[in-house]
Enzyme design. Structure first.
Site, PDB file in Angstrom:
ATOM      1  N   ARG A 162       0.819  -1.211   0.000  1.00  0.00           N
ATOM      2  CA  ARG A 162       0.000   0.000   0.000  1.00  0.00           C
ATOM      3  C   ARG A 162       0.852   1.259   0.000  1.00  0.00           C
ATOM      4  O   ARG A 162       1.912   1.309   0.636  1.00  0.00           O
ATOM      5  CB  ARG A 162      -0.926   0.029   1.221  1.00  0.00           C
ATOM      6  CG  ARG A 162      -1.970  -1.083   1.160  1.00  0.00           C
ATOM      7  CD  ARG A 162      -3.115  -0.841   2.108  1.00  0.00           C
ATOM      8  NE  ARG A 162      -2.659  -0.629   3.468  1.00  0.00           N
ATOM      9  CZ  ARG A 162      -3.268   0.154   4.338  1.00  0.00           C
ATOM     10  NH1 ARG A 162      -4.349   0.823   3.995  1.00  0.00           N
ATOM     11  NH2 ARG A 162      -2.814   0.268   5.556  1.00  0.00           N
ATOM     12  N   SER A 224       7.058  -5.524   6.794  1.00  0.00           N
ATOM     13  CA  SER A 224       6.555  -6.530   7.739  1.00  0.00           C
ATOM     14  C   SER A 224       7.369  -7.825   7.742  1.00  0.00           C
ATOM     15  O   SER A 224       6.845  -8.918   7.482  1.00  0.00           O
ATOM     16  CB  SER A 224       5.095  -6.840   7.419  1.00  0.00           C
ATOM     17  OG  SER A 224       4.401  -5.638   7.326  1.00  0.00           O
ATOM     18  N   ASP A 277       5.029  -3.983  10.998  1.00  0.00           N
ATOM     19  CA  ASP A 277       3.582  -3.709  10.997  1.00  0.00           C
ATOM     20  C   ASP A 277       2.972  -3.778  12.405  1.00  0.00           C
ATOM     21  O   ASP A 277       2.001  -3.072  12.709  1.00  0.00           O
ATOM     22  CB  ASP A 277       2.818  -4.629  10.022  1.00  0.00           C
ATOM     23  CG  ASP A 277       3.151  -6.108  10.166  1.00  0.00           C
ATOM     24  OD1 ASP A 277       4.057  -6.447  10.949  1.00  0.00           O
ATOM     25  OD2 ASP A 277       2.502  -6.931   9.491  1.00  0.00           O
TER      26      ASP A 277
END
Ligand code: BGC
Length: 644
Positions: A162, A224, A277
């Site tokens: 994203r 992440s 994350d």
């Protein structure tokens, strides 16, 4: 509304949510934009309200929301509508699935083991023998809500990649503009290709959102994966997971590699923070609830971080680099790796072993493979395949000659004649004869059955990955054929859908099976499939509860940071969309959490974006204060947030 319509309605809704979360770019979403993805008619359904909204205190008894008769007696789903399961099948079903039943005693044992690994991971001498990396993150403060600015963020490593623009205004809700992009599998191999790709996407995102490319922007990077940080903006990539490879990045400073490509592509974007994350989730949650001390991800992968007393972290290489006022630091536990040294062996079933074996990182991230969304569908498929093999479910499909016997190396094996194996003696197995129960001695001995018997045993050896591995590796295993092939399309989102059934019409289960091309399911099949999915997801949620309880215990016992109530921020598709995950966690936390600690589980939506933005702007403000001489020379920021 009829039960059937109800089931269908839930089913469509959950599919939409899942689809939206996993695939569709979010446009102009605000911080709790997740709620905008939910059909308004369903905002107040039991499902939504279950996902982390209720505040649980030790004083309360189980409340209505936590009551689910099937959860209390999981086998009851097998008896709804008097589904007929023969006692032989029932016994076999229980035998196959029994390893997935875990007790509170097992959870308590897991907690003791995990606590030990937490402690070892924080000590330089024992660090290398701990399964838990317990990585210092260099995030030492909660958000102040005074943060402000337009900050870019990249969120990489989950189902989607994203790009985000986060607008922070003091004491106001953050505004988030975000887009989700699918990362092609080909880009998951080499970091160089990957980073070129994401920087191109970032540039397009900036252009689409009319950002001035001549202006300097600050960027927070949520990556992440396990990274060993020596500063907020420096982190060595340690271990790929979740199907990613990135072999050229191992041991490299992720920020340096990405920053180089950003500058090469003429963008004036400065990465000031690299975060996991889980850290993003914690920070975003803490932005709204200042008792938040734990961040958990339950999605494609799983992991958690928490605030640790800084005096208990003995693995910080240079304490002089820390802000003098720091008393706590977020530790990224990388709990997904628990079990790599064998400490979870008492929990591991043969099915888990198979999932690990066929993964691209065997032996790594064992705990993650027991829990997270990347593996749950596959795990259920393994168990269900075994139930087909034993003739317990989808018998009609087998009768339609769609069993694994007719495909690939299995098919080849089933051509085996007694003449081929005259030198082999076999005395066990299960044959498909046209006279079951008759002429047993003959079946143990005679030429008509011997080849078939050998084939059965050999098929089982293929299943266990003991022989013909190359054929399996060449995708010729039974997994790719007939009902097995259909089953191996099972996703974790399907499990969520199946588990919305209450066991009356099995509309969702039937719907999922239909989508997979399995049209002949009986009520009994559905009941058993539903039961299997529940068992697997319940085990995952119970293990998660035990792991969360360990972190709560640490926080509770930490004199420095002792609190009466803490909030746990959670994000990830599994937690958000599975209908019962939150409930099972809550039920077990009531038993496992420290007795005098009140707690709240909260969904921390868009954490990766907002958390990264908060960390990035805080670091940037410190850089600028340093430039103006407002921060002490000894400060951590002087040494590690260098200005290019
Ligand atoms: C990674 C973690 C990450 C988690 C959830 C794991 O595979 O190692 O760093 O937080 O997935 O995305």
């Amino acid at each position: 509304m009829s039960k059937k319509n109800d089931d269908n309605r839930y089913s469509n809704w959950i599919q939409n949510c899942w689809h939206h979360f996993c695939l569709r770019p979010k446009e102009n979403s605000s911080e709790y934009s997740h709620s905008t993805t939910i059909d308004n008619n369903h905002k107040n359904t039991r499902f939504v309200s279950q996902a982390g909204k209720e505040i649980v205190t030790r004083e309360s008894n189980f409340d209505g929301l936590l009551h689910d008769p099937v959860e209390e007696n999981i086998t009851s789903i097998l008896h709804v509508n008097e589904n007929f399961i023969s006692s032989k099948d029932y016994t076999e079903l229980m035998r196959i699935t029994s390893p997935f039943h875990i007790t509170v005693e097992t959870l308590a044992h897991l907690m003791t083991t995990m606590e030990k690994h937490c402690q070892m991971g924080l000590e330089p001498n024992t660090k290398s023998s701990s399964d838990l990396k317990m990585l210092p993150t260099y995030v030492t403060n909660l958000p102040t809500r005074k943060e402000q600015g337009d900050i870019l963020a990249l969120d990489l490593g989950g189902t989607n990649f994203r790009t985000l623009l986060v607008k922070l205004h003091p004491n106001n809700e953050p505004q988030v503009i975000s887009e989700a992009h699918i990362v092609p599998d080909s880009k998951k191999l080499l970091a160089n290709d990957l980073f070129e790709f994401i920087v191109d996407v970032l540039k397009q995102f900036m252009i689409r959102n009319q950002l001035d490319l001549e202006q300097e922007y600050v960027l927070g990077f949520t990556f992440s994966f396990a990274c060993e940080q020596i500063a907020l903006n420096k982190g060595k990539f340690l271990t790929p997971s979740k199907g990613w490879v990135l072999s050229d990045l191992i041991g490299q400073d992720v920020v340096q590699v990405l920053q180089r490509i950003i500058y090469q592509k003429q963008l004036k974007v400065k990465i000031t923070a690299l975060i996991n994350d889980t850290v993003g989730t914690l920070m975003a949650c803490a932005y709204h609830e200042n008792t938040c001390r734990v961040g958990v991800i339950l999605g494609t992968g799983t992991n958690a971080c928490y605030f640790e007393d800084i005096n208990k972290i003995h693995t910080i290489s240079d304490r002089a680099v820390l802000p003098t006022e720091a008393t706590e630091m977020i530790i990224n536990t990388e709990w997904g790796a628990l079990g790599e040294g064998g400490c979870l062996d008492m929990l591991i079933t043969n099915f888990d072993r198979e999932i690990d074996r066929i993964s691209n990182n065997p032996g790594i991230h064992i705990f993650e493979k027991l829990i997270s969304g990347m593996y749950m569908g596959r795990l259920a498929a393994e168990v269900l395949a075994s139930l087909i093999n034993q003739g317990i479910i989808l018998k009609t499909q087998r009768d339609h000659k769609q069993s694994y016997r007719y495909y690939g190396p299995f098919h080849a094996l089933y051509m085996l004649q007694t003449s081929h194996i005259s030198e082999i003696e076999l005395d066990t197995g299960h044959t498909i004869s046209n006279n079951p129960g008759i002429h047993i001695f003959e079946k143990l001995i005679s030429g008509m059955y011997m080849g078939r018997l050998a084939a059965e045993v050999l098929a089982s050896l293929i299943n266990q990955g003991i022989i013909l591995k190359t054929q399996r590796d060449h995708k010729q295993s039974y997994r790719y054929y007939g009902p097995f092939h259909a089953l191996y399309m099972l996703q974790t989102s399907h499990i969520s859908e199946i588990e919305l059934d209450t066991g009356h019409t099995f509309a969702n289960t039937r719907n999922v099976l239909k989508k997979l091309g399995l049209d002949y399911a009986t009520n009994t099949d559905c009941a058993i499939i539903s039961y299997t999915c529940r068992l697997i997801s319940r085990r995952a949620a119970m293990l998660t509860a035990a792991a969360i309880a360990v972190l709560m215990k640490r926080l509770h016992e930490n004199k420095q940071v002792a609190m009466k109530k803490i909030c746990i921020g959670i994000d990830g598709s599994l937690y958000r969309f599975h209908p019962r995950f939150n409930m099972v966690i809550q039920r077990h936390l009531k038993i496992l959490a420290p007795v005098l600690l009140n707690y709240e589980l909260r969904i921390s939506a868009d954490g990766s974006g907002i958390g990264a933005a908060i960390c990035a702007i805080t670091a940037n403000d410190a850089r600028q204060a340093l430039r103006k001489g407002e921060i002490q020379k000894s400060s951590f920021y002087q040494q590690h947030n260098r200005i290019p």
